[in-house]
Design a protein around this motif. Structure first.
Motif, PDB file in Angstrom:
ATOM      1  N   ILE A 198       0.879  -1.165   0.000  1.00  0.00           N
ATOM      2  CA  ILE A 198       0.000   0.000   0.000  1.00  0.00           C
ATOM      3  C   ILE A 198       0.915   1.213   0.000  1.00  0.00           C
ATOM      4  O   ILE A 198       1.796   1.335   0.852  1.00  0.00           O
ATOM      5  CB  ILE A 198      -0.943   0.000   1.213  1.00  0.00           C
ATOM      6  N   THR A 199       0.719   2.101  -0.968  1.00  0.00           N
ATOM      7  CA  THR A 199       1.645   3.209  -1.141  1.00  0.00           C
ATOM      8  C   THR A 199       0.938   4.460  -1.654  1.00  0.00           C
ATOM      9  O   THR A 199      -0.101   4.363  -2.321  1.00  0.00           O
ATOM     10  CB  THR A 199       2.787   2.813  -2.113  1.00  0.00           C
ATOM     11  N   LYS A 200       1.527   5.592  -1.352  1.00  0.00           N
ATOM     12  CA  LYS A 200       1.007   6.870  -1.863  1.00  0.00           C
ATOM     13  C   LYS A 200       1.272   7.017  -3.359  1.00  0.00           C
ATOM     14  O   LYS A 200       0.651   7.835  -4.017  1.00  0.00           O
ATOM     15  CB  LYS A 200       1.667   8.031  -1.117  1.00  0.00           C
ATOM     16  N   ASP A 201       2.214   6.244  -3.889  1.00  0.00           N
ATOM     17  CA  ASP A 201       2.601   6.337  -5.301  1.00  0.00           C
ATOM     18  C   ASP A 201       2.556   4.954  -5.946  1.00  0.00           C
ATOM     19  O   ASP A 201       3.583   4.359  -6.275  1.00  0.00           O
ATOM     20  CB  ASP A 201       4.008   6.944  -5.404  1.00  0.00           C
ATOM     21  N   PRO A 202       1.347   4.411  -6.154  1.00  0.00           N
ATOM     22  CA  PRO A 202       1.253   3.045  -6.692  1.00  0.00           C
ATOM     23  C   PRO A 202       1.830   2.889  -8.086  1.00  0.00           C
ATOM     24  O   PRO A 202       2.380   1.840  -8.402  1.00  0.00           O
ATOM     25  CB  PRO A 202      -0.246   2.756  -6.663  1.00  0.00           C
ATOM     26  N   GLU A 203       1.735   3.903  -8.932  1.00  0.00           N
ATOM     27  CA  GLU A 203       2.235   3.764 -10.297  1.00  0.00           C
ATOM     28  C   GLU A 203       3.743   3.526 -10.330  1.00  0.00           C
ATOM     29  O   GLU A 203       4.233   2.768 -11.165  1.00  0.00           O
ATOM     30  CB  GLU A 203       1.841   4.960 -11.159  1.00  0.00           C
ATOM     31  N   SER A 204       4.488   4.157  -9.419  1.00  0.00           N
ATOM     32  CA  SER A 204       5.940   3.906  -9.363  1.00  0.00           C
ATOM     33  C   SER A 204       6.236   2.470  -8.955  1.00  0.00           C
ATOM     34  O   SER A 204       7.115   1.819  -9.525  1.00  0.00           O
ATOM     35  CB  SER A 204       6.608   4.873  -8.384  1.00  0.00           C
ATOM     36  N   ALA A 205       5.499   1.968  -7.968  1.00  0.00           N
ATOM     37  CA  ALA A 205       5.702   0.579  -7.535  1.00  0.00           C
ATOM     38  C   ALA A 205       5.314  -0.389  -8.651  1.00  0.00           C
ATOM     39  O   ALA A 205       6.021  -1.368  -8.906  1.00  0.00           O
ATOM     40  CB  ALA A 205       4.890   0.303  -6.268  1.00  0.00           C
ATOM     41  N   ILE A 206       4.201  -0.116  -9.305  1.00  0.00           N
ATOM     42  CA  ILE A 206       3.762  -0.970 -10.415  1.00  0.00           C
ATOM     43  C   ILE A 206       4.821  -1.001 -11.509  1.00  0.00           C
ATOM     44  O   ILE A 206       5.150  -2.060 -12.046  1.00  0.00           O
ATOM     45  CB  ILE A 206       2.398  -0.490 -10.957  1.00  0.00           C
ATOM     46  N   LYS A 207       5.397   0.137 -11.812  1.00  0.00           N
ATOM     47  CA  LYS A 207       6.432   0.218 -12.851  1.00  0.00           C
ATOM     48  C   LYS A 207       7.637  -0.660 -12.494  1.00  0.00           C
ATOM     49  O   LYS A 207       8.171  -1.372 -13.352  1.00  0.00           O
ATOM     50  CB  LYS A 207       6.872   1.668 -13.045  1.00  0.00           C
ATOM     51  N   VAL A 208       8.062  -0.623 -11.242  1.00  0.00           N
ATOM     52  CA  VAL A 208       9.190  -1.455 -10.810  1.00  0.00           C
ATOM     53  C   VAL A 208       8.881  -2.931 -11.046  1.00  0.00           C
ATOM     54  O   VAL A 208       9.697  -3.669 -11.598  1.00  0.00           O
ATOM     55  CB  VAL A 208       9.548  -1.200  -9.327  1.00  0.00           C
ATOM     56  N   PHE A 209       7.691  -3.356 -10.651  1.00  0.00           N
ATOM     57  CA  PHE A 209       7.343  -4.766 -10.815  1.00  0.00           C
ATOM     58  C   PHE A 209       7.144  -5.132 -12.282  1.00  0.00           C
ATOM     59  O   PHE A 209       7.467  -6.251 -12.689  1.00  0.00           O
ATOM     60  CB  PHE A 209       6.138  -5.130  -9.945  1.00  0.00           C
ATOM     61  N   GLU A 210       6.654  -4.192 -13.090  1.00  0.00           N
ATOM     62  CA  GLU A 210       6.576  -4.466 -14.531  1.00  0.00           C
ATOM     63  C   GLU A 210       7.973  -4.682 -15.107  1.00  0.00           C
ATOM     64  O   GLU A 210       8.172  -5.581 -15.923  1.00  0.00           O
ATOM     65  CB  GLU A 210       5.865  -3.316 -15.242  1.00  0.00           C
ATOM     66  N   GLU A 211       8.929  -3.898 -14.656  1.00  0.00           N
ATOM     67  CA  GLU A 211      10.309  -4.066 -15.128  1.00  0.00           C
ATOM     68  C   GLU A 211      10.918  -5.379 -14.636  1.00  0.00           C
ATOM     69  O   GLU A 211      11.856  -5.902 -15.243  1.00  0.00           O
ATOM     70  CB  GLU A 211      11.157  -2.874 -14.705  1.00  0.00           C
ATOM     71  N   LEU A 212      10.374  -5.936 -13.551  1.00  0.00           N
ATOM     72  CA  LEU A 212      10.813  -7.241 -13.058  1.00  0.00           C
ATOM     73  C   LEU A 212      10.084  -8.397 -13.753  1.00  0.00           C
ATOM     74  O   LEU A 212      10.324  -9.558 -13.441  1.00  0.00           O
ATOM     75  CB  LEU A 212      10.589  -7.338 -11.543  1.00  0.00           C
ATOM     76  N   GLY A 213       9.175  -8.076 -14.684  1.00  0.00           N
ATOM     77  CA  GLY A 213       8.490  -9.116 -15.440  1.00  0.00           C
ATOM     78  C   GLY A 213       7.053  -9.372 -15.021  1.00  0.00           C
ATOM     79  O   GLY A 213       6.396 -10.261 -15.572  1.00  0.00           O
ATOM     80  N   PHE A 214       6.543  -8.624 -14.054  1.00  0.00           N
ATOM     81  CA  PHE A 214       5.144  -8.797 -13.652  1.00  0.00           C
ATOM     82  C   PHE A 214       4.248  -8.047 -14.622  1.00  0.00           C
ATOM     83  O   PHE A 214       4.615  -7.013 -15.163  1.00  0.00           O
ATOM     84  CB  PHE A 214       4.926  -8.259 -12.227  1.00  0.00           C
ATOM     85  N   LYS A 215       3.044  -8.595 -14.813  1.00  0.00           N
ATOM     86  CA  LYS A 215       2.042  -7.954 -15.663  1.00  0.00           C
ATOM     87  C   LYS A 215       0.782  -7.719 -14.834  1.00  0.00           C
ATOM     88  O   LYS A 215       0.488  -8.487 -13.914  1.00  0.00           O
ATOM     89  CB  LYS A 215       1.722  -8.836 -16.861  1.00  0.00           C
ATOM     90  N   ARG A 216       0.060  -6.673 -15.201  1.00  0.00           N
ATOM     91  CA  ARG A 216      -1.220  -6.404 -14.533  1.00  0.00           C
ATOM     92  C   ARG A 216      -2.164  -7.570 -14.838  1.00  0.00           C
ATOM     93  O   ARG A 216      -2.446  -7.866 -15.990  1.00  0.00           O
ATOM     94  CB  ARG A 216      -1.812  -5.091 -15.020  1.00  0.00           C
ATOM     95  N   HIS A 217      -2.619  -8.211 -13.782  1.00  0.00           N
ATOM     96  CA  HIS A 217      -3.457  -9.400 -13.914  1.00  0.00           C
ATOM     97  C   HIS A 217      -4.926  -9.067 -13.681  1.00  0.00           C
ATOM     98  O   HIS A 217      -5.811  -9.607 -14.343  1.00  0.00           O
ATOM     99  CB  HIS A 217      -2.964 -10.460 -12.925  1.00  0.00           C
ATOM    100  N   HIS A 218      -5.189  -8.179 -12.728  1.00  0.00           N
ATOM    101  CA  HIS A 218      -6.553  -7.847 -12.339  1.00  0.00           C
ATOM    102  C   HIS A 218      -6.530  -6.502 -11.628  1.00  0.00           C
ATOM    103  O   HIS A 218      -5.632  -6.243 -10.832  1.00  0.00           O
ATOM    104  CB  HIS A 218      -7.099  -8.929 -11.401  1.00  0.00           C
ATOM    105  N   THR A 219      -7.489  -5.657 -11.898  1.00  0.00           N
ATOM    106  CA  THR A 219      -7.606  -4.373 -11.215  1.00  0.00           C
ATOM    107  C   THR A 219      -8.979  -4.291 -10.583  1.00  0.00           C
ATOM    108  O   THR A 219      -9.991  -4.523 -11.250  1.00  0.00           O
ATOM    109  CB  THR A 219      -7.412  -3.196 -12.196  1.00  0.00           C
TER     110      THR A 219
END
Length: 125
Positions: free
Chosen positions: A11-32
């Motif tokens: 849980i973060t004030k800046d979710p898009e930055s965290a999401i970007k890090v995990f996308e760069e690690l190979g994670f994809k958005r699965h469900h929103t």
């Protein structure tokens, strides 16, 4: 009670930055999931090719916890309470959120780590 998934929840004030890090690690958005609780939070569930999950949600602070999805919410809360877990002291964090398709609450261990307990409500119609 059966655990159906177990993964980190950020849980973060800046979710898009965290999401970007995990996308760069190979994670994809699965469900929103949008409009969660009275704060209308959005949770993004991400998955990598190995089947690992991480959830990232917008929040007022910076929290990392263990998300445990179970098949029986009440039984899970009873189990954790019997082992010394308690609801967080912060009023908003101590609420159980019912979205219609899931129930969610946070519990704090005696040593201070946080678990986010959730159950997906299945429509058996």
């Amino acid at each position: 009670m059966k655990i159906t998934t177990f993964n980190p929840l950020i849980i973060t004030k800046d979710p898009e930055s965290a999401i970007k890090v995990f996308e760069e690690l190979g994670f994809k958005r699965h469900h929103t999931k949008k409009d969660i609780g009275d704060t209308q939070t959005t949770d993004v569930r991400m998955k990598d090719e190995n089947g690992f999950y991480v959830d990232v949600a917008a929040g007022e602070g910076e929290w990392t916890m263990i998300r445990i999805n179970v098949d029986n919410f009440d039984e899970a809360i009873e189990f954790l309470t019997a082992h010394g877990f308690r609801k967080p002291r912060h009023e908003r964090a101590s609420q159980t959120v019912d979205t219609g398709s899931s129930r969610f609450t946070m519990m704090v261990s005696p040593s201070g780590f946080i678990v986010a307990v959730s159950q997906h409500i299945k429509n058996n119609d």
